[in-house]
Scaffold this motif. Structure first.
Motif, PDB file in Angstrom:
ATOM      1  N   ARG A  70     -42.854  79.214 -55.578  1.00 51.54           N
ATOM      2  CA  ARG A  70     -41.945  78.200 -54.916  1.00 51.54           C
ATOM      3  C   ARG A  70     -41.045  77.555 -56.098  1.00 51.54           C
ATOM      4  O   ARG A  70     -41.683  77.056 -56.975  1.00 51.54           O
ATOM      5  CB  ARG A  70     -42.845  77.233 -54.031  1.00 51.54           C
ATOM      6  N   VAL A  71     -39.890  77.748 -55.979  1.00 50.96           N
ATOM      7  CA  VAL A  71     -38.999  77.201 -57.080  1.00 50.96           C
ATOM      8  C   VAL A  71     -38.901  75.625 -56.923  1.00 50.96           C
ATOM      9  O   VAL A  71     -38.946  75.125 -55.888  1.00 50.96           O
ATOM     10  CB  VAL A  71     -37.736  77.761 -56.844  1.00 50.96           C
ATOM     11  N   MET A  72     -39.140  74.928 -58.073  1.00 54.02           N
ATOM     12  CA  MET A  72     -38.921  73.531 -58.145  1.00 54.02           C
ATOM     13  C   MET A  72     -37.665  73.037 -59.018  1.00 54.02           C
ATOM     14  O   MET A  72     -36.668  72.018 -58.718  1.00 54.02           O
ATOM     15  CB  MET A  72     -40.023  72.795 -58.853  1.00 54.02           C
ATOM     16  N   HIS A  73     -37.035  73.935 -59.938  1.00 55.12           N
ATOM     17  CA  HIS A  73     -36.207  73.683 -60.701  1.00 55.12           C
ATOM     18  C   HIS A  73     -34.850  74.609 -60.317  1.00 55.12           C
ATOM     19  O   HIS A  73     -35.268  75.833 -60.357  1.00 55.12           O
ATOM     20  CB  HIS A  73     -36.506  74.123 -62.209  1.00 55.12           C
ATOM     21  N   ASP A  74     -33.784  74.189 -60.075  1.00 55.68           N
ATOM     22  CA  ASP A  74     -32.357  74.911 -59.895  1.00 55.68           C
ATOM     23  C   ASP A  74     -32.110  75.403 -61.307  1.00 55.68           C
ATOM     24  O   ASP A  74     -31.129  74.883 -61.804  1.00 55.68           O
ATOM     25  CB  ASP A  74     -31.312  74.010 -59.094  1.00 55.68           C
ATOM     26  N   ARG A  75     -32.492  76.172 -61.730  1.00 56.66           N
ATOM     27  CA  ARG A  75     -32.277  76.965 -63.030  1.00 56.66           C
ATOM     28  C   ARG A  75     -31.053  77.457 -63.201  1.00 56.66           C
ATOM     29  O   ARG A  75     -30.811  78.178 -62.134  1.00 56.66           O
ATOM     30  CB  ARG A  75     -33.438  77.975 -63.412  1.00 56.66           C
ATOM     31  N   ALA A  76     -30.416  77.519 -64.584  1.00 54.58           N
ATOM     32  CA  ALA A  76     -29.129  78.166 -64.594  1.00 54.58           C
ATOM     33  C   ALA A  76     -29.302  79.659 -64.873  1.00 54.58           C
ATOM     34  O   ALA A  76     -30.527  80.159 -65.319  1.00 54.58           O
ATOM     35  CB  ALA A  76     -28.373  77.782 -66.046  1.00 54.58           C
ATOM     36  N   VAL A  77     -28.299  80.447 -64.455  1.00 57.37           N
ATOM     37  CA  VAL A  77     -28.614  82.090 -64.530  1.00 57.37           C
ATOM     38  C   VAL A  77     -27.427  82.601 -65.373  1.00 57.37           C
ATOM     39  O   VAL A  77     -26.585  82.012 -65.598  1.00 57.37           O
ATOM     40  CB  VAL A  77     -28.622  82.485 -63.173  1.00 57.37           C
ATOM     41  N   VAL A  78     -27.766  83.668 -65.895  1.00 55.89           N
ATOM     42  CA  VAL A  78     -26.775  84.480 -66.825  1.00 55.89           C
ATOM     43  C   VAL A  78     -25.845  84.804 -65.985  1.00 55.89           C
ATOM     44  O   VAL A  78     -25.536  85.249 -64.963  1.00 55.89           O
ATOM     45  CB  VAL A  78     -27.580  85.766 -67.332  1.00 55.89           C
ATOM     46  N   GLY A  79     -24.345  84.670 -66.353  1.00 59.15           N
ATOM     47  CA  GLY A  79     -23.393  84.896 -65.661  1.00 59.15           C
ATOM     48  C   GLY A  79     -22.468  83.760 -64.997  1.00 59.15           C
ATOM     49  O   GLY A  79     -21.472  83.840 -64.487  1.00 59.15           O
ATOM     50  N   GLY A  80     -23.472  82.388 -64.987  1.00 56.44           N
ATOM     51  CA  GLY A  80     -22.975  81.419 -64.448  1.00 56.44           C
ATOM     52  C   GLY A  80     -23.513  81.200 -63.255  1.00 56.44           C
ATOM     53  O   GLY A  80     -24.053  81.911 -62.431  1.00 56.44           O
ATOM     54  N   GLY A  81     -23.502  79.578 -63.024  1.00 58.57           N
ATOM     55  CA  GLY A  81     -24.127  79.382 -61.676  1.00 58.57           C
ATOM     56  C   GLY A  81     -25.503  78.847 -61.633  1.00 58.57           C
ATOM     57  O   GLY A  81     -26.156  78.858 -62.962  1.00 58.57           O
ATOM     58  N   THR A  82     -26.157  78.812 -60.605  1.00 61.65           N
ATOM     59  CA  THR A  82     -27.521  78.241 -60.698  1.00 61.65           C
ATOM     60  C   THR A  82     -28.242  79.130 -59.486  1.00 61.65           C
ATOM     61  O   THR A  82     -27.788  79.800 -58.771  1.00 61.65           O
ATOM     62  CB  THR A  82     -27.961  76.843 -60.430  1.00 61.65           C
ATOM     63  N   LEU A  83     -29.476  78.892 -59.498  1.00 62.38           N
ATOM     64  CA  LEU A  83     -30.442  79.760 -58.560  1.00 62.38           C
ATOM     65  C   LEU A  83     -30.016  79.406 -57.032  1.00 62.38           C
ATOM     66  O   LEU A  83     -29.812  80.454 -56.281  1.00 62.38           O
ATOM     67  CB  LEU A  83     -31.924  79.682 -58.777  1.00 62.38           C
ATOM     68  N   SER A  84     -29.770  78.339 -56.686  1.00 56.68           N
ATOM     69  CA  SER A  84     -29.361  77.825 -55.432  1.00 56.68           C
ATOM     70  C   SER A  84     -28.266  78.453 -55.019  1.00 56.68           C
ATOM     71  O   SER A  84     -28.165  78.952 -53.863  1.00 56.68           O
ATOM     72  CB  SER A  84     -29.538  76.267 -55.182  1.00 56.68           C
ATOM     73  N   LYS A  85     -27.318  78.665 -55.938  1.00 56.15           N
ATOM     74  CA  LYS A  85     -26.092  78.771 -55.472  1.00 56.15           C
ATOM     75  C   LYS A  85     -25.877  80.540 -55.488  1.00 56.15           C
ATOM     76  O   LYS A  85     -25.203  81.027 -54.247  1.00 56.15           O
ATOM     77  CB  LYS A  85     -24.658  78.793 -56.719  1.00 56.15           C
ATOM     78  N   VAL A  86     -26.624  81.304 -56.193  1.00 57.21           N
ATOM     79  CA  VAL A  86     -26.779  82.597 -56.319  1.00 57.21           C
ATOM     80  C   VAL A  86     -27.304  82.886 -54.828  1.00 57.21           C
ATOM     81  O   VAL A  86     -27.076  83.909 -54.209  1.00 57.21           O
ATOM     82  CB  VAL A  86     -27.642  83.215 -57.377  1.00 57.21           C
ATOM     83  N   ALA A  87     -28.595  82.197 -54.534  1.00 56.73           N
ATOM     84  CA  ALA A  87     -29.248  82.637 -53.541  1.00 56.73           C
ATOM     85  C   ALA A  87     -28.668  82.311 -51.930  1.00 56.73           C
ATOM     86  O   ALA A  87     -28.586  83.217 -51.163  1.00 56.73           O
ATOM     87  CB  ALA A  87     -30.677  81.660 -53.431  1.00 56.73           C
ATOM     88  N   ALA A  88     -27.683  81.050 -52.014  1.00 57.79           N
ATOM     89  CA  ALA A  88     -26.826  81.015 -50.963  1.00 57.79           C
ATOM     90  C   ALA A  88     -25.956  81.973 -50.776  1.00 57.79           C
ATOM     91  O   ALA A  88     -25.329  82.261 -49.555  1.00 57.79           O
ATOM     92  CB  ALA A  88     -26.234  79.657 -51.116  1.00 57.79           C
ATOM     93  N   ALA A  89     -25.496  82.725 -51.650  1.00 56.95           N
ATOM     94  CA  ALA A  89     -24.526  84.003 -51.385  1.00 56.95           C
ATOM     95  C   ALA A  89     -25.158  85.253 -50.968  1.00 56.95           C
ATOM     96  O   ALA A  89     -24.501  86.035 -50.817  1.00 56.95           O
ATOM     97  CB  ALA A  89     -23.724  84.209 -52.785  1.00 56.95           C
ATOM     98  N   LEU A  90     -26.451  85.211 -51.024  1.00 57.40           N
ATOM     99  CA  LEU A  90     -26.937  86.774 -50.900  1.00 57.40           C
ATOM    100  C   LEU A  90     -27.050  86.749 -49.251  1.00 57.40           C
ATOM    101  O   LEU A  90     -27.010  85.871 -48.577  1.00 57.40           O
ATOM    102  CB  LEU A  90     -28.393  86.578 -51.447  1.00 57.40           C
ATOM    103  N   PRO A  91     -26.959  88.153 -48.922  1.00 61.93           N
ATOM    104  CA  PRO A  91     -26.892  88.312 -47.345  1.00 61.93           C
ATOM    105  C   PRO A  91     -28.487  88.224 -46.862  1.00 61.93           C
ATOM    106  O   PRO A  91     -29.530  88.468 -47.584  1.00 61.93           O
ATOM    107  CB  PRO A  91     -26.291  89.800 -47.416  1.00 61.93           C
ATOM    108  N   PHE A  92     -28.506  87.781 -45.288  1.00 60.39           N
ATOM    109  CA  PHE A  92     -29.844  87.877 -44.742  1.00 60.39           C
ATOM    110  C   PHE A  92     -30.291  89.271 -44.511  1.00 60.39           C
ATOM    111  O   PHE A  92     -29.177  89.967 -44.091  1.00 60.39           O
ATOM    112  CB  PHE A  92     -29.844  86.905 -43.467  1.00 60.39           C
ATOM    113  N   VAL A  93     -31.537  89.754 -44.776  1.00 68.92           N
ATOM    114  CA  VAL A  93     -32.003  91.056 -44.588  1.00 68.92           C
ATOM    115  C   VAL A  93     -32.893  91.117 -43.405  1.00 68.92           C
ATOM    116  O   VAL A  93     -33.003  92.391 -43.046  1.00 68.92           O
ATOM    117  CB  VAL A  93     -32.416  91.768 -45.570  1.00 68.92           C
ATOM    118  N   ALA A  94     -33.309  89.968 -43.059  1.00 67.96           N
ATOM    119  CA  ALA A  94     -34.583  90.097 -42.059  1.00 67.96           C
ATOM    120  C   ALA A  94     -34.698  88.602 -41.628  1.00 67.96           C
ATOM    121  O   ALA A  94     -34.562  87.679 -42.288  1.00 67.96           O
ATOM    122  CB  ALA A  94     -35.730  90.653 -42.298  1.00 67.96           C
ATOM    123  N   THR A  95     -35.238  88.571 -40.326  1.00 71.56           N
ATOM    124  CA  THR A  95     -35.665  87.200 -39.717  1.00 71.56           C
ATOM    125  C   THR A  95     -37.054  87.591 -38.960  1.00 71.56           C
ATOM    126  O   THR A  95     -37.250  88.471 -38.479  1.00 71.56           O
ATOM    127  CB  THR A  95     -34.733  86.682 -38.669  1.00 71.56           C
TER     128      THR A  95
END
Length: 237
Positions: A177-202
């Protein structure tokens, strides 16, 4: 417990004198140490995990003892200083397919020796209590060597870059479970990258009632992707 032969030892014996005496002899034996007891946790687990996908789940429990300032007997602070007791950090092996418990893997039993004045962020990783998440996982690698796949599962306190950088490899994976919103290669952070991913299941879940909330149904959604996390300035964070 051994010196005073108090109610704890009598409870272990379940009211039977023979069992109470047996527990007393075990705990007062000089050969019985915390280190050896912990080694014994995994003796039967080694063979039980062979060929399986194992979830190696770790967490910390606080064992509170009723005490007074004059009778703390070496017990350390727990519960943000509101109580006294010992801490048990343990890892348990669970079969990923069946959910069956395969046994204990590794861990530690310890007390806090007082408050550390150096801020957490300024301490080296070796001087942080949170290092137990990494140490326990390292111990687990040898115990779970015969498993087909090992997924180490832990809570947000174990989101330490050094863990991500050293533990995964071969058949060993981390699910944290992530605690730190880490920077990712290519710019942005984990939370921003995750927010842009499509939902695949519920999936619909039923949450049991607690003392703080009533039972209710909820829906969780899944989305995933691959990112490369940047190395932070402080790898121990």
């Amino acid at each position: 417990m051994v010196a005073r032969q108090d109610i704890c030892l009598r409870r272990l014996g379940e009211g039977r004198r023979a069992q109470e005496v047996g527990f007393h002899r075990l705990l007062s034996n000089d050969k019985v140490t915390i280190e050896r007891l912990i080694e014994g946790w995994s003796e039967q687990t080694v063979s039980a995990v062979a060929g399986r996908h194992v979830l190696a789940i770790q967490d910390t429990s606080e064992i509170t003892f009723a005490t007074t300032p004059g009778r703390r007997r070496g017990l350390g602070e727990i519960g943000k200083g509101r109580g006294r007791g010992v801490l048990v950090h343990a890892m348990v092996a669970v079969d990923a397919a069946s959910g069956g418990c395969l046994g204990l893997v590794a861990g530690s039993v310890y007390t806090r020796k007082g408050r550390i004045k150096t801020p957490h962020a300024k301490r080296a990783l070796k001087d942080k209590e949170s290092r137990r998440w990494i140490d326990t996982a390292v111990q687990a690698k040898s115990v779970l060597a015969e498993a087909a796949t090992v997924t180490i599962v832990a809570d947000r306190e174990s989101d330490i870059y050094a863990e991500w950088a050293t533990l995964p490899g071969g058949n060993v994976h981390l699910l944290t479970r992530v605690m730190h919103d880490r920077a990712v290669v290519g710019g942005g952070t984990l939370s921003k990258v995750a927010a842009a991913l499509p939902f695949v299941a519920t999936r619909r879940l039923e949450l049991l009632a607690t003392h703080k909330r009533a039972a209710r149904k909820t829906e969780v959604s899944l989305r995933f992707g691959k990112v490369e996390v940047c190395r932070p300035d402080n790898p121990g964070a």
